[in-house]
Design a protein around this motif. Structure first.
Motif, PDB file in Angstrom:
ATOM      1  N   PRO A 137       0.441  -0.757   0.070  1.00 45.49           N
ATOM      2  CA  PRO A 137      -0.009   0.171  -0.137  1.00 45.49           C
ATOM      3  C   PRO A 137       0.437   1.722   0.503  1.00 45.49           C
ATOM      4  O   PRO A 137       1.644   1.705   0.941  1.00 45.49           O
ATOM      5  CB  PRO A 137      -0.762   0.017   1.150  1.00 45.49           C
ATOM      6  N   ARG A 140      -2.118   4.955  -1.634  1.00 49.81           N
ATOM      7  CA  ARG A 140      -3.158   5.330  -1.210  1.00 49.81           C
ATOM      8  C   ARG A 140      -3.124   5.948  -0.156  1.00 49.81           C
ATOM      9  O   ARG A 140      -2.860   7.321   0.506  1.00 49.81           O
ATOM     10  CB  ARG A 140      -4.161   4.599  -0.625  1.00 49.81           C
ATOM     11  N   PRO A 141      -1.867   5.577   0.311  1.00 52.42           N
ATOM     12  CA  PRO A 141      -1.079   6.903   1.795  1.00 52.42           C
ATOM     13  C   PRO A 141      -0.817   8.029   1.285  1.00 52.42           C
ATOM     14  O   PRO A 141      -0.593   8.979   1.801  1.00 52.42           O
ATOM     15  CB  PRO A 141       0.292   5.592   2.471  1.00 52.42           C
ATOM     16  N   ARG A 143      -1.174   9.628  -1.562  1.00 53.06           N
ATOM     17  CA  ARG A 143      -2.162  10.479  -1.561  1.00 53.06           C
ATOM     18  C   ARG A 143      -3.359  10.675  -1.160  1.00 53.06           C
ATOM     19  O   ARG A 143      -3.829  11.707  -0.933  1.00 53.06           O
ATOM     20  CB  ARG A 143      -2.909   9.743  -2.614  1.00 53.06           C
ATOM     21  N   GLU A 144      -3.625  10.054  -0.083  1.00 59.01           N
ATOM     22  CA  GLU A 144      -4.162  10.115   0.769  1.00 59.01           C
ATOM     23  C   GLU A 144      -3.685  10.911   2.898  1.00 59.01           C
ATOM     24  O   GLU A 144      -4.173  11.221   2.997  1.00 59.01           O
ATOM     25  CB  GLU A 144      -5.571   9.493   1.292  1.00 59.01           C
ATOM     26  N   SER A 145      -3.342   9.115   3.306  1.00 57.10           N
ATOM     27  CA  SER A 145      -2.696   9.456   4.462  1.00 57.10           C
ATOM     28  C   SER A 145      -1.772  11.174   4.454  1.00 57.10           C
ATOM     29  O   SER A 145      -1.140  11.536   5.334  1.00 57.10           O
ATOM     30  CB  SER A 145      -2.297   8.510   4.556  1.00 57.10           C
ATOM     31  N   LEU A 146      -0.840  11.426   3.722  1.00 61.23           N
ATOM     32  CA  LEU A 146       0.169  12.529   3.789  1.00 61.23           C
ATOM     33  C   LEU A 146      -0.434  13.904   3.073  1.00 61.23           C
ATOM     34  O   LEU A 146       0.389  14.371   2.740  1.00 61.23           O
ATOM     35  CB  LEU A 146       1.404  11.709   3.075  1.00 61.23           C
ATOM     36  N   ALA A 147      -1.931  13.560   2.675  1.00 60.88           N
ATOM     37  CA  ALA A 147      -2.063  14.449   2.392  1.00 60.88           C
ATOM     38  C   ALA A 147      -2.659  16.076   2.827  1.00 60.88           C
ATOM     39  O   ALA A 147      -2.601  16.880   2.682  1.00 60.88           O
ATOM     40  CB  ALA A 147      -3.941  14.362   1.780  1.00 60.88           C
ATOM     41  N   GLY A 148      -1.999  15.467   4.271  1.00 58.53           N
ATOM     42  CA  GLY A 148      -1.287  17.456   4.545  1.00 58.53           C
ATOM     43  C   GLY A 148      -0.440  17.370   5.309  1.00 58.53           C
ATOM     44  O   GLY A 148      -0.166  17.917   5.722  1.00 58.53           O
ATOM     45  N   ASP A 149       0.795  16.798   4.572  1.00 55.20           N
ATOM     46  CA  ASP A 149       2.310  16.975   4.860  1.00 55.20           C
ATOM     47  C   ASP A 149       2.859  17.304   3.748  1.00 55.20           C
ATOM     48  O   ASP A 149       1.963  17.382   2.390  1.00 55.20           O
ATOM     49  CB  ASP A 149       2.604  15.470   5.253  1.00 55.20           C
ATOM     50  N   ALA A 293       5.588  14.023   9.179  1.00 51.63           N
ATOM     51  CA  ALA A 293       6.197  12.979   9.052  1.00 51.63           C
ATOM     52  C   ALA A 293       7.044  12.542   9.277  1.00 51.63           C
ATOM     53  O   ALA A 293       7.566  11.475  10.077  1.00 51.63           O
ATOM     54  CB  ALA A 293       5.318  11.525   8.449  1.00 51.63           C
TER      55      ALA A 293
END
Lengths: 429, 429
Positions: A137, A140-141, A143-149, A293
């Motif tokens: 994975p 997705r990380p 595109r989404e999990s790091l979307a605020g970084d 992160a």
């Protein structure tokens, strides 16, 4: 609950695993999606062929275009690979409002824009987790999990074939050709290994990663690419003696001013203490550095039927849920609209070995040439003496253009008989 | 575009980083969400306190309940921690239809059901990526990327404090107390380190991971928990001599028949060749084994203000996008409805050292006892002789109940003077 109907394009190594999992995990998938997933048809090249999985012959068709156009198809999975007919079929599906899951890195890196625009116009989803690093994975990380970084750098081993070859060369001292033959015998490398060993496969993945990391549109043409065919057993042994290992890396790095990025695929020496150094055999791993992160690493199987099918099915569940909810996943994000800078502007470090005459003044003249190009030397070590004298040099960080100019200057110096072991050094800054 | 308004509950180490990033990355966040994110208010315990970030005093309030009830608040971020008042505030926000992002592992593991039900009733999102393994994208991959796969096992280092302590003991030979003091001096351990060193923190995370991995509802009460306070420098040195390293692991494993799972936190010996063995300092890493994807590993910073804030903001962007699209992310998935089996049914292996008399027949009597409990021995090694004779034994896989019964039997044998170095062995099957 009304089932969602899935058309599968391609029934090779990945496609047959997708069919198997759709059958074996039907109940789990239905529970996770909220509705059953039903195979509506499977497009293949030839009908009669023996397959790794049992498929109802009534589902098979050679007419892929009619299959994706069918009104009773909600979602299309494309695992044919290559540019055409895959592009035409995906665009056709998306423009009809269907959602698409694809593992097609080559197409995404060549012409992702066309696919994303078709998805936007048709209001369907385009998911492609399986296109990079197989089961890991990763998209997705990013595109989404790091979307605020703020991603600063992505550094990855994204091609299992070349990692297998380089790992064998490192662990057994084998030559490139012997390691390649072994990889072919074991099925890790294809009969025509060009796409892997020349870095084309990794370059396509680098383009996809750079696009996601930097919220920009990136094609494979923007990727500086060098393969691993020139790497010798001596290069590998020298790197080993210095505490390094040679890996084929895909590197996407934001420039210091944040206004552009570099994206490249080439072999590089990395310290044995780096987490990527321990990635053995045909495994993949991707290191991501983000402002908040910090350093993250993702590790797993980068290829193979079942691992890739796992990524495809994860996407399938996501797009199926979205359809049931009448919504869409995150669209392509290209708002930053940054461009890749030329390789010459990329900042890196260089290892090289100079065959020189062992006499006074040699080091001074070599050092002078480095200074002229504004490249500073981190370490220099003399090996052998007399006619066998060799200077092994590792530079500090400099632009690739300056490093290249330095190399050219060294080759013209009368006191330098040969420049060998030229290799970029990454992962220790 | 109308901004989405965010209420922040808590302005400590994580909260202040969330505020900083909301300011510094405002443009990027707006572009990624599709609308600006605006801070509507910050609930704190005391108004006058000095903070790590500049906050408009007009935003501060001690009345958290009124803040979450405000009509102009769309999304609530909870970074207070603990059970109350966090639970009441989250439920209040969710039942008013707001979306919630939380990092509160203790609350999720104690009473996640209440929160998820409130989210379902209010039709808002409840996201909690930051609750496990800080910045490492782990819950989203488990919940979404692996939604088409079958997770067999999750094996992770999810507590940075204990990993720091065990890593110091391993690399310097320090005692537990000295390593703990160093961790406290460096800020890796709190003045009262109980939650970390007794495994409570890791147990809460294990419960969350097991719930996601097995699509079931799991609370911290279901987690078998042992801390690291009994581990001696001798244990660490013996493990090292055998090619192992001791780590505090959170383990969630599906039973062989797939009808239940075990979830536990305890120190264990793992081989130095295992990818988790190389996880140093206060880093976290989680190993996931899925049927199709194979082995995956996720590595990164498990705690700290900025890394945790990165995970919070990733979730914030996701729930904000969902609100704009008038949709919701994936709900809690508990359809499998499996239960945790008792620790006695868990299958593991055991290392132990027996102080025995060095005379004929001792090994036979020891082996007989193992056989009686149906535990087979993988390796036995005699160290020393005469009165110092020690048998170092590693078993094959057996149920924890059988292993415990074997230990009790050994302690009762007259030829066994002491049983020491009892430690489970994981990660080499």
């Amino acid at each position: 609950m009304k089932p969602l109907r899935v058309a599968l394009l391609g029934c090779g190594v990945v496609g047959s695993q997708v069919i198997r999992l759709l059958h074996e995990q039907a109940d789990d998938l239905a529970a996770r999606v909220g509705a059953p997933l039903e195979l509506a048809g499977v497009a293949v090249r030839r009908l009669g062929r023996k397959r790794d999985v049992e498929v109802d012959p009534a589902l098979l068709t050679t007419d892929a275009e009619s299959l994706v156009a069918r009104d009773d198809v909600d979602i299309v999975i494309e695992v044919i690979g290559g540019i055409e007919p895959a592009r035409g079929l995906i665009v056709s599906a998306l423009s009809r409002g269907k959602s698409v899951v694809t593992a097609n890195k080559a197409l995404l890196a060549e012409d992702g824009a066309t696919l994303h625009e078709a998805a936007r116009a048709g209001k369907g989803d385009l998911y492609f987790e399986a296109s990079v690093a197989g089961a890991i994975p990763l998209l997705r990380p990013l595109r989404e999990s790091l979307a605020g970084d703020h991603v600063k750098r992505v550094l990855g081993i994204v091609n299992g074939t070349t990692n297998y070859i380089l790992d064998k060369m490192d662990s057994t001292g084998a030559s490139f050709n012997d390691a390649l033959e072994e990889a072919q015998a074991l099925g890790y490398a294809e009969a025509d290994p060009t796409a892997d060993i020349e870095g084309f496969d990794a370059a396509a993945k680098a383009a996809i990663l750079a696009g996601l990391a930097f919220h920009s549109r990136v094609t494979a043409a923007a990727v500086h690419r060098e393969g691993i065919t020139e790497i010798t057993a001596t290069d590998v042994a020298s790197a080993k003696a210095m505490g390094y290992v040679i890996k084929l890396l895909a590197i996407c790095a934001r420039s210091d001013d944040g206004r552009s990025f570099g994206v490249r695929v080439h072999p590089a020496m990395i310290p044995r203490t780096h987490p990527l150094a321990g990635v053995r055999e045909a495994y993949n791993a991707v290191f991501v550095e983000a402002e908040s992160a910090g350093q993250l690493m993702f590790y797993g199987k980068g290829a193979g039927g079942a691992p890739t099918a796992s990524a495809v099915l994860g996407d399938l569940v996501a797009v199926a849920r979205n359809r049931l909810a009448g919504t869409r996943g995150p669209e392509e994000s290209t708002y930053a609209d940054l461009s890749a800078h030329p390789m010459g502007e990329t900042v890196t470090r260089l290892h090289m070995a100079l065959d020189v005459a062992d006499k006074p003044g040699v080091l001074a003249r070599v050092a002078e040439l480095f200074a002229k190009h504004d490249v500073s030397i981190q370490t220099v070590r003399q090996e052998g003496h007399g006619d066998d004298a060799q200077l092994v040099i590792v530079t500090h960080r400099a632009t690739d253009a300056a490093l290249t100019a330095t190399l050219e200057g060294l080759r013209e110096l009368d006191i330098v008989r040969a420049v060998t072991g030229v290799m970029r050094v990454e992962g220790d800054d």
